[in-house]
Design a protein around this motif. Structure first.
Motif, PDB file in Angstrom:
ATOM      1  N   SER A  57       0.831  -1.202   0.000  1.00  0.00           N
ATOM      2  CA  SER A  57       0.000   0.000   0.000  1.00  0.00           C
ATOM      3  C   SER A  57       0.868   1.256   0.000  1.00  0.00           C
ATOM      4  N   LYS A  58       1.914   1.277   0.803  1.00  0.00           N
ATOM      5  CA  LYS A  58       2.826   2.428   0.840  1.00  0.00           C
ATOM      6  C   LYS A  58       3.515   2.620  -0.505  1.00  0.00           C
ATOM      7  N   ARG A  59       3.929   1.524  -1.096  1.00  0.00           N
ATOM      8  CA  ARG A  59       4.596   1.584  -2.393  1.00  0.00           C
ATOM      9  C   ARG A  59       3.654   2.132  -3.466  1.00  0.00           C
ATOM     10  N   ARG A  60       2.426   1.617  -3.501  1.00  0.00           N
ATOM     11  CA  ARG A  60       1.447   2.095  -4.494  1.00  0.00           C
ATOM     12  C   ARG A  60       1.127   3.572  -4.302  1.00  0.00           C
ATOM     13  N   ARG A  61       0.961   3.980  -3.032  1.00  0.00           N
ATOM     14  CA  ARG A  61       0.639   5.372  -2.743  1.00  0.00           C
ATOM     15  C   ARG A  61       1.755   6.302  -3.225  1.00  0.00           C
ATOM     16  N   ALA A  62       3.001   5.927  -2.984  1.00  0.00           N
ATOM     17  CA  ALA A  62       4.136   6.756  -3.392  1.00  0.00           C
ATOM     18  C   ALA A  62       4.216   6.864  -4.909  1.00  0.00           C
ATOM     19  N   VAL A  63       4.021   5.765  -5.604  1.00  0.00           N
ATOM     20  CA  VAL A  63       4.105   5.772  -7.068  1.00  0.00           C
ATOM     21  C   VAL A  63       2.927   6.548  -7.665  1.00  0.00           C
ATOM     22  N   ARG A  64       1.742   6.347  -7.127  1.00  0.00           N
ATOM     23  CA  ARG A  64       0.550   7.004  -7.658  1.00  0.00           C
ATOM     24  C   ARG A  64       0.619   8.525  -7.476  1.00  0.00           C
ATOM     25  N   SER A  65       1.165   8.970  -6.345  1.00  0.00           N
ATOM     26  CA  SER A  65       1.216  10.411  -6.093  1.00  0.00           C
ATOM     27  C   SER A  65       2.215  11.126  -7.006  1.00  0.00           C
ATOM     28  N   ARG A  66       3.194  10.415  -7.539  1.00  0.00           N
ATOM     29  CA  ARG A  66       4.191  11.033  -8.425  1.00  0.00           C
ATOM     30  C   ARG A  66       3.731  11.067  -9.876  1.00  0.00           C
ATOM     31  N   GLY A  67       2.835  10.196 -10.238  1.00  0.00           N
ATOM     32  CA  GLY A  67       2.340  10.179 -11.613  1.00  0.00           C
ATOM     33  C   GLY A  67       3.258   9.425 -12.547  1.00  0.00           C
ATOM     34  N   HIS A  68       4.314  10.061 -12.990  1.00  0.00           N
ATOM     35  CA  HIS A  68       5.261   9.391 -13.888  1.00  0.00           C
ATOM     36  C   HIS A  68       6.678   9.771 -13.468  1.00  0.00           C
ATOM     37  N   PRO A  70      10.926  10.343 -14.767  1.00  0.00           N
ATOM     38  CA  PRO A  70      11.758  10.625 -15.939  1.00  0.00           C
ATOM     39  C   PRO A  70      12.521   9.399 -16.443  1.00  0.00           C
ATOM     40  N   GLY A  71      12.717   8.432 -15.567  1.00  0.00           N
ATOM     41  CA  GLY A  71      13.434   7.225 -15.989  1.00  0.00           C
ATOM     42  C   GLY A  71      13.327   6.145 -14.929  1.00  0.00           C
ATOM     43  N   ASP A  72      13.860   4.973 -15.252  1.00  0.00           N
ATOM     44  CA  ASP A  72      13.813   3.840 -14.330  1.00  0.00           C
ATOM     45  C   ASP A  72      14.570   4.127 -13.037  1.00  0.00           C
ATOM     46  N   GLU A  73      15.677   4.853 -13.155  1.00  0.00           N
ATOM     47  CA  GLU A  73      16.493   5.134 -11.970  1.00  0.00           C
ATOM     48  C   GLU A  73      15.716   5.975 -10.958  1.00  0.00           C
ATOM     49  N   ALA A  74      14.932   6.923 -11.423  1.00  0.00           N
ATOM     50  CA  ALA A  74      14.130   7.752 -10.524  1.00  0.00           C
ATOM     51  C   ALA A  74      13.087   6.910  -9.799  1.00  0.00           C
ATOM     52  N   ALA A  75      12.462   5.985 -10.509  1.00  0.00           N
ATOM     53  CA  ALA A  75      11.473   5.104  -9.897  1.00  0.00           C
ATOM     54  C   ALA A  75      12.133   4.198  -8.857  1.00  0.00           C
ATOM     55  N   MET A  76      13.298   3.670  -9.190  1.00  0.00           N
ATOM     56  CA  MET A  76      14.015   2.809  -8.248  1.00  0.00           C
ATOM     57  C   MET A  76      14.417   3.571  -6.984  1.00  0.00           C
ATOM     58  N   LEU A  78      12.845   6.149  -5.662  1.00  0.00           N
ATOM     59  CA  LEU A  78      11.644   6.345  -4.863  1.00  0.00           C
ATOM     60  C   LEU A  78      11.283   5.079  -4.105  1.00  0.00           C
ATOM     61  N   LEU A  79      11.320   3.938  -4.785  1.00  0.00           N
ATOM     62  CA  LEU A  79      10.995   2.674  -4.113  1.00  0.00           C
ATOM     63  C   LEU A  79      11.995   2.373  -3.005  1.00  0.00           C
ATOM     64  N   TYR A  80      13.251   2.684  -3.224  1.00  0.00           N
ATOM     65  CA  TYR A  80      14.260   2.508  -2.176  1.00  0.00           C
ATOM     66  C   TYR A  80      13.913   3.348  -0.956  1.00  0.00           C
ATOM     67  N   LEU A  81      13.554   4.607  -1.179  1.00  0.00           N
ATOM     68  CA  LEU A  81      13.213   5.491  -0.056  1.00  0.00           C
ATOM     69  C   LEU A  81      11.967   5.002   0.683  1.00  0.00           C
ATOM     70  N   VAL A  82      10.979   4.524  -0.054  1.00  0.00           N
ATOM     71  CA  VAL A  82       9.767   3.990   0.580  1.00  0.00           C
ATOM     72  C   VAL A  82      10.114   2.782   1.441  1.00  0.00           C
ATOM     73  N   LEU A  83      10.907   1.853   0.902  1.00  0.00           N
ATOM     74  CA  LEU A  83      11.292   0.654   1.656  1.00  0.00           C
ATOM     75  C   LEU A  83      12.154   1.003   2.859  1.00  0.00           C
ATOM     76  N   ASN A  84      13.053   1.935   2.692  1.00  0.00           N
ATOM     77  CA  ASN A  84      13.920   2.348   3.794  1.00  0.00           C
ATOM     78  C   ASN A  84      13.089   2.963   4.920  1.00  0.00           C
ATOM     79  N   ASN A  85      12.137   3.814   4.575  1.00  0.00           N
ATOM     80  CA  ASN A  85      11.266   4.431   5.566  1.00  0.00           C
ATOM     81  C   ASN A  85      10.397   3.378   6.264  1.00  0.00           C
ATOM     82  N   ALA A  86       9.899   2.430   5.514  1.00  0.00           N
ATOM     83  CA  ALA A  86       9.062   1.378   6.097  1.00  0.00           C
ATOM     84  C   ALA A  86       9.880   0.523   7.066  1.00  0.00           C
TER      85      ALA A  86
END
Length: 114
Positions: A57-68, A70-76, A78-86
């Motif tokens: 749920s946290k992962r989906r919320r973070a991705v959905r709030s950003r929309g799109h 610029p590249g795969d590295e930016a998405a990775m 964000l997911l790293y930061l979400v997992l680290n915070n969790a």
């Protein structure tokens, strides 16, 4: 008692609507039955998916709030930061863990490390 409950499920509304569920339980019965030896609180801690669902749920919320991105590295990143915070929020054990630890210590003796 477990087999009787499974048979009742199969004959009931949900068993008739979704027969694959009961078939799956029967195919894997030898893996399912050992869980019933534990008290309910221990079973809850063993097979709960709440932590996984909360993380997704946290992962989906973070991705959905950003929309799109610029590249795969930016998405990775964000997911790293979400997992680290969790992971930082996982300092407290679930309520049922105390009961589960006690049961594991009794069942497994010296093999169980606190």
């Amino acid at each position: 008692a477990g087999l009787k409950a499974l048979e009742a499920f199969e004959e009931g509304y949900w068993g008739q609507k979704y027969p694959a569920i009961a078939q799956s339980w029967r195919r894997n019965w030898e893996h399912v039955v050992p869980f019933f030896a534990f008290p309910e609180g221990v079973r809850r801690i063993i097979y709960t998916t709440n932590a996984i669902e909360a993380l997704n749920s946290k992962r989906r919320r973070a991705v959905r709030s950003r929309g799109h991105f610029p590249g795969d590295e930016a998405a990775m990143k964000l997911l790293y930061l979400v997992l680290n915070n969790a992971a930082e929020q996982w300092k407290r054990a679930p309520r049922e863990w105390v009961e589960a630890k006690t049961q594991f210590a009794v069942i497994f003796g010296e093999r169980f490390f606190n």
